[in-house]
Design a protein around this motif. Structure first.
Motif, short mmCIF file in Angstrom:
data_model
loop_
_atom_site.label_atom_id
_atom_site.label_comp_id
_atom_site.label_asym_id
_atom_site.label_seq_id
_atom_site.Cartn_x
_atom_site.Cartn_y
_atom_site.Cartn_z
N ASP A 1 38.17 26.16 30.32
CA ASP A 1 39.15 27.08 29.79
C ASP A 1 40.39 27.11 30.70
N ILE A 2 41.48 27.65 30.18
CA ILE A 2 42.69 27.84 30.98
C ILE A 2 42.46 29.01 31.93
N ASP A 3 43.10 28.99 33.11
CA ASP A 3 42.89 30.09 34.05
C ASP A 3 43.90 31.22 33.88
N SER A 4 45.14 30.89 33.51
CA SER A 4 46.12 31.94 33.30
C SER A 4 47.18 31.42 32.35
N TRP A 5 47.71 32.32 31.51
CA TRP A 5 48.79 31.91 30.61
C TRP A 5 50.13 32.05 31.30
N ASN A 6 50.11 32.59 32.51
CA ASN A 6 51.34 32.76 33.25
C ASN A 6 51.48 31.62 34.25
N THR A 7 52.54 30.84 34.08
CA THR A 7 52.74 29.67 34.94
C THR A 7 52.73 30.02 36.42
N LEU A 8 53.13 31.26 36.75
CA LEU A 8 53.20 31.65 38.15
C LEU A 8 51.83 31.67 38.81
N PHE A 9 50.79 31.92 38.03
CA PHE A 9 49.47 32.13 38.63
C PHE A 9 48.45 31.06 38.25
N SER A 10 48.89 30.05 37.56
CA SER A 10 47.94 29.05 37.10
C SER A 10 47.75 27.98 38.17
N GLN A 11 46.49 27.66 38.46
CA GLN A 11 46.22 26.69 39.51
C GLN A 11 45.85 25.33 38.95
N GLN A 12 45.36 25.29 37.71
CA GLN A 12 44.87 24.00 37.23
C GLN A 12 45.98 23.22 36.57
N SER A 13 45.79 21.90 36.55
CA SER A 13 46.83 21.09 35.95
C SER A 13 46.73 21.08 34.43
N HIS A 14 45.52 21.28 33.86
CA HIS A 14 45.49 21.20 32.40
C HIS A 14 45.99 22.48 31.74
N GLY A 15 46.22 23.53 32.56
CA GLY A 15 46.82 24.73 32.01
C GLY A 15 48.20 24.45 31.46
N GLU A 16 48.92 23.58 32.16
CA GLU A 16 50.28 23.27 31.75
C GLU A 16 50.30 22.63 30.37
N THR B 1 32.11 50.55 48.06
CA THR B 1 32.95 51.36 47.19
C THR B 1 32.98 50.78 45.77
N GLY B 2 32.11 49.82 45.52
CA GLY B 2 32.01 49.29 44.16
C GLY B 2 33.03 48.21 43.84
N ASP B 3 33.71 47.68 44.87
CA ASP B 3 34.72 46.66 44.63
C ASP B 3 34.17 45.29 45.03
N PHE B 4 33.98 44.44 44.03
CA PHE B 4 33.43 43.11 44.31
C PHE B 4 34.52 42.11 44.70
N GLY B 5 35.76 42.53 44.64
CA GLY B 5 36.84 41.65 45.05
C GLY B 5 37.37 40.78 43.92
N HIS B 6 38.20 39.81 44.32
CA HIS B 6 38.90 38.94 43.39
C HIS B 6 38.29 37.55 43.48
N SER B 7 37.93 36.98 42.35
CA SER B 7 37.38 35.62 42.38
C SER B 7 38.48 34.62 42.71
N TYR B 8 38.19 33.69 43.65
CA TYR B 8 39.22 32.69 44.01
C TYR B 8 39.46 31.74 42.84
N SER B 9 38.38 31.27 42.25
CA SER B 9 38.55 30.19 41.28
C SER B 9 38.96 30.72 39.91
N HIS B 10 38.53 31.92 39.55
CA HIS B 10 38.91 32.46 38.24
C HIS B 10 40.23 33.22 38.31
N ASN B 11 40.65 33.53 39.54
CA ASN B 11 41.93 34.18 39.70
C ASN B 11 41.96 35.55 39.01
N ARG B 12 40.86 36.24 38.97
CA ARG B 12 40.81 37.58 38.37
C ARG B 12 39.68 38.35 39.02
N PRO B 13 39.62 39.67 38.79
CA PRO B 13 38.57 40.44 39.46
C PRO B 13 37.18 39.93 39.13
N VAL B 14 36.31 39.90 40.14
CA VAL B 14 34.94 39.43 39.95
C VAL B 14 34.25 40.21 38.84
#
Lengths: 541, 321
Positions: A49-64, B74-87
């Motif tokens: 899947d895509i990681d973000s629809w916002n170009t500022l926060f997208s890390q993968q190349s296929h998002g583009e 405090t119930g905060d699992f943090g931010h996932s690095y690879s998913h780029n969103r809250p865990v």
């Protein structure tokens, strides 16, 4: 150069690139504008899947690739990776103008374009996006593309000027980016942007399509954007289903629930074609190449004769045929063959020549003194550890073939297969002797990050390759805008690398995409199959 | 009993903290680079330093550990690095899908396992028993990815009866309730079957041997000799004791409810926890690894507790107070 001559030059460039478009063998255009029909749905299977629809926060190349359905960029490319304006393909700027000293570029934006909520798209949106991209709080993954940009200034609603710190060959490439709607983020701070709902639900878009549905990990659906300012796309809906497993993707393709699958593995092509006459296979070179990186501080690999011997001792043609079933091309260097203006086609891959390899090694002092089949020098065997990563069966198989080839010239390569993240960590720490890896090349051609010696400390020159000639060619080339001069520089750059063999360049992989043959008008480019998706149409929608 | 449960819950807190501490140090000391995804010539090399700072990877390990524990409490699992969103968002997306698949298949495997086991115990050494024994071993030994692919080839590709992947059809949203549910069921049949069948085979074996053990006991002979009908002897007297090993196994299967199965999820494109867990480990996505470990630890302890409680329901002689 006077302005008029520049414009003449650009026009000539345009004509040149138009004529060279025709011989792009990878593309397939059987469309005839008279028969194009509107309507229909194309369903594609994608592996993640895509990681973000916002170009500022997208890390993968296929998002583009997916975001191209939703967002226009400032500029666009032709199939040969040359930058163009909206007269060629939809984008925001119809033209540009360099200042006489080449330190300023002004982009002239199309005036009739609107966001999907009806708000006009203006230079303020471009400026806003630029400002966010260089904002360290945002952490835009490609922020260094603006290293050369000094300032950016809006001249009027449809003119924006970028001022560069110094002349840079890729000025236009670097100011080509997806533009975000400023009015959506009016009162949003950079910190808040990271978790803004827009990143998950891009409600205001500029591209040919808009996002209708996004079910994470499962499905993406695009429908036509009624406010799109260019000629409307033919296909009503594009749907992407997330199917991680390749066999499941192909099953969906065979059952007809999916019409397009990218990156079919080479060994599947033949049977897929034979059993499914309704499929077209699109085969064209990708931007990814594979290589063996030699650590240049290593006592063995700092010797150019040994590196050349290694390359000549490896039968790369055989690997391409056996593992890739021919769907790869031998590689001579880091310039992509599709980049016709820079690719030095006079260079042919070093021949597979074990005898020559052996004599190069003998020249370097390595002979089989103790007659055990392994070359030695001062009582030490010619042996090293060759690493690659576990997730890629093709790399592991290639490593095995390379090991066998090297054994024939008396070199002992000990394979070590590690997890990808471990390999990256070891590569960064220079904790290796040689490794098989790959690069996915950038569209913008700038070899600094990988080949310049200054990138040993801060960049991707993780093989510690330092060659003053290469450094000065790169420094010169990236400051040369004149196409003839820069062609000579980059030709020379490739020749030096070819002589030096800092890597053993293995092969450029082909894209192999399978598509339902009722989908017409598909053109490809090295970045993938969706290059001209707005022009696709379905025979019987 | 309530006192016992409360005591067990409290004693499990140090266990969970211990598991998390060990996991934290093991995953952080494992070689590998959580920022490997930024190694790409299209991405600015400097971004790795920026992200390392943002993810707090530059702090010394003990400091990172205490920071993590503090947020966790405090119930905060943090931010996932690879998913780029809250865990927590990542988990909320994946858990329902996994729960649906795993609970259905667990239930199915228990029911079929018990049924198969009982029948083959009662008809021991008949053709039926031998057949079931051979089949069970065959199924149990079968790799689930192979079975999944075979079923896809047969039911999706050849017979075109069932969909090969995803949790529902593209336009399922437009259906009315019943066809929608049917669509979901169709998509679940193959993955549920693959997950259930291996478990059912093994549970059947346990059930068979445990029931055979029990019906040899004196009290069963007594029950029979006082003239009880056979089905009452089996269901009322024998089964209660024979089920105890099954309860242990079922209790141990509870963590699987939330951990999912990677292979089945990947093959059937089922966006569940199995994929999340494995990818988090491969990506060295530390916050996500810690959160999924926490869930697994809790589920293991919870599963054992449930099994212990069930023992006393099945066998009133077992008392904890």
């Amino acid at each position: 150069m006077r302005r008029t001559t520049l414009i003449c030059f650009l026009v000539a460039l345009f004509l040149f690139s138009c004529s060279s478009d025709k011989d792009n063998k990878g593309s397939k255009n059987d469309g005839n504008s008279l028969q194009k029909k509107n309507g229909g749905t194309v369903v594609s299977a994608i592996s993640s899947d895509i990681d973000s629809w916002n170009t500022l926060f997208s890390q993968q190349s296929h998002g583009e690739e997916l975001r191209r359905f939703l967002f226009l960029k400032t500029l666009t490319y032709n199939e040969n990776l040359k930058i163009r304006g909206s007269d060629f393909r939809p984008c925001l700027a119809h033209s540009w103008r360099f200042s006489e000293d080449f330190l300023n570029v002004t982009l002239y934006l199309q005036e009739n374009l609107r966001w999907s909520d009806g708000v006009p798209i203006t230079a303020h949106d471009v400026l806003f996006t630029y400002q966010k991209m260089i904002d360290p709080v945002i952490g835009y993954p490609h922020f260094s593309r603006f290293d050369f940009v000094d300032t950016c200034r809006v001249i009027n609603d449809y003119e924006i000027k970028f001022h560069f710190k110094e002349v840079y060959a890729n000025e236009l490439d670097h100011i080509n980016f997806e533009v975000l709607p400023k009015h959506v983020f009016d009162r949003v701070s950079s910190e808040e942007m990271r978790d803004h709902p827009f990143n998950e639900n891009p409600s205001v878009v500029s591209g040919p399509y808009r996002l209708k549905r996004w079910e994470r990990g499962q499905l993406i659906e695009f429908e036509k954007n009624p406010e799109y300012g260019f000629s409307k796309p033919h296909i009503d809906r594009f749907i992407f289903r997330v199917i991680p497993n390749q066999i499941s993707r192909l099953t969906s393709l065979k059952t007809g629930s999916v019409q397009l699958v990218q990156s079919v593995s080479p060994e599947q092509v033949e049977s897929l074609q034979k059993d499914n006459p309704n499929l077209n296979m699109l085969i064209y070179p990708s931007l990814s190449y594979e290589y063996i990186g030699w650590l240049h501080d290593h006592p063995l690999f700092k010797d150019r004769r040994i590196r050349r011997a290694m390359t000549m001792g490896i039968n790369r043609r055989q690997i391409v045929d056996a593992l890739f079933h021919g769907y790869a091309r031998e590689c001579i260097g880091p310039v992509h063959p599709a980049r016709k203006d820079f690719y030095n086609s006079r260079l042919k891959p070093l021949p597979y020549d074990p005898e020559q390899a052996k004599s190069l090694l003998a020249e370097a002092g390595w002979t089989d003194g103790n007659d055990d089949g392994i070359l030695d020098k001062e009582g030490k065997n010619l042996s090293f550890v060759l690493k690659t990563n576990i997730n890629s069966q093709l790399r592991i198989d290639a490593a095995t073939m390379i090991q066998a080839d090297l054994k024939k010239i008396g070199v002992k390569a000990v394979l070590e297969i590690v997890e990808f993240n471990v390999m990256i960590a070891q590569q960064t720490a220079r904790d290796y002797e040689a490794l098989i890896s790959g690069w996915s090349m950038n569209i913008t051609f700038d070899p600094t990050d990988i080949w310049h010696s200054k990138s040993i400390a801060s960049g991707y020159n993780e093989h510690n390759y330092a060659n003053a000639a290469v450094d000065s060619l790169i420094d010169l080339g990236r400051r040369t805008l004149d196409k003839d001069k820069s062609r000579h520089i980059w030709y020379r750059f490739q020749e030096v690398l070819y002589e030096d063999q800092p890597y053993t360049f293995l092969y450029v992989k082909d894209h192999v995409d399978a598509i339902d043959n009722r989908i017409k008008g598909v053109k490809t480019w090295p970045k993938g199959v969706y290059y001209n998706m707005e022009e696709w149409w379905i025979e019987e929608p | 009993m309530p006192k016992y449960i409360i005591r067990r819950v409290f004693t499990s807190i140090p266990i969970i903290l211990g598991v998390l501490t060990v996991t934290f140090f093991v995953i952080n000391l494992t070689p590998g680079d959580p920022l490997a995804m930024y190694v790409n010539p299209e991405i600015s090399p400097g971004i790795r330093e920026i992200m390392a700072e943002r993810f707090g990877l530059n702090d010394p390990l003990p400091i990172r550990y205490f920071k993590w524990i503090k947020n966790f409490l405090t119930g905060d699992f943090g931010h996932s690095y690879s998913h780029n969103r809250p865990v927590k968002d990542v988990l909320f997306d994946a858990v329902p899908h996994t729960l649906l698949l795993s609970s259905t298949s667990l239930l199915l495997s228990i029911i079929t396992g018990i049924a198969i086991g009982v029948v083959s115990a009662l008809k021991k050494y008949t053709i039926y028993d031998h057949l079931v024994t051979v089949l069970s071993f065959f199924i149990y030994a079968m790799p689930s990815f192979w079975l999944a692919l075979m079923l896809i080839i047969i039911f999706s590709l050849k017979l075109r009866l069932l969909p090969a992947s995803n949790v529902r059809s593209i336009d399922a949203d437009t259906l009315t309730l019943l066809p929608y549910l049917w669509n979901r069921v169709q998509h679940a049949i193959l993955p549920v079957f693959v997950l259930a069948i291996g478990n059912a085979a093994s549970k059947g074996r346990y059930m068979r041997s445990s029931l055979l053990e029990v019906i040899r006991q004196d009290y069963i002979r007594t029950a029979r000799s006082k003239g009880l009908p056979e089905f009452l002897v089996i269901w009322k007297h024998a089964m209660r004791n024979a089920l105890i090993p099954i309860v242990t196994i079922a209790g141990l299967s509870i963590p699987f409810l939330l951990s999912g199965s990677l292979i089945v999820e990947v093959i059937f494109a089922w966006p569940g926890m199995g994929q999340v867990i494995i990818n988090s480990i491969f990506n060295r996505d530390y916050p996500l690894v810690m959160a999924t470990t926490f869930i697994s630890a809790v589920m293991v302890i919870f599963g054992n507790l449930v099994a212990d409680v069930f023992y006393s329901v099945l066998d009133p002689r077992i008392r904890f107070d």
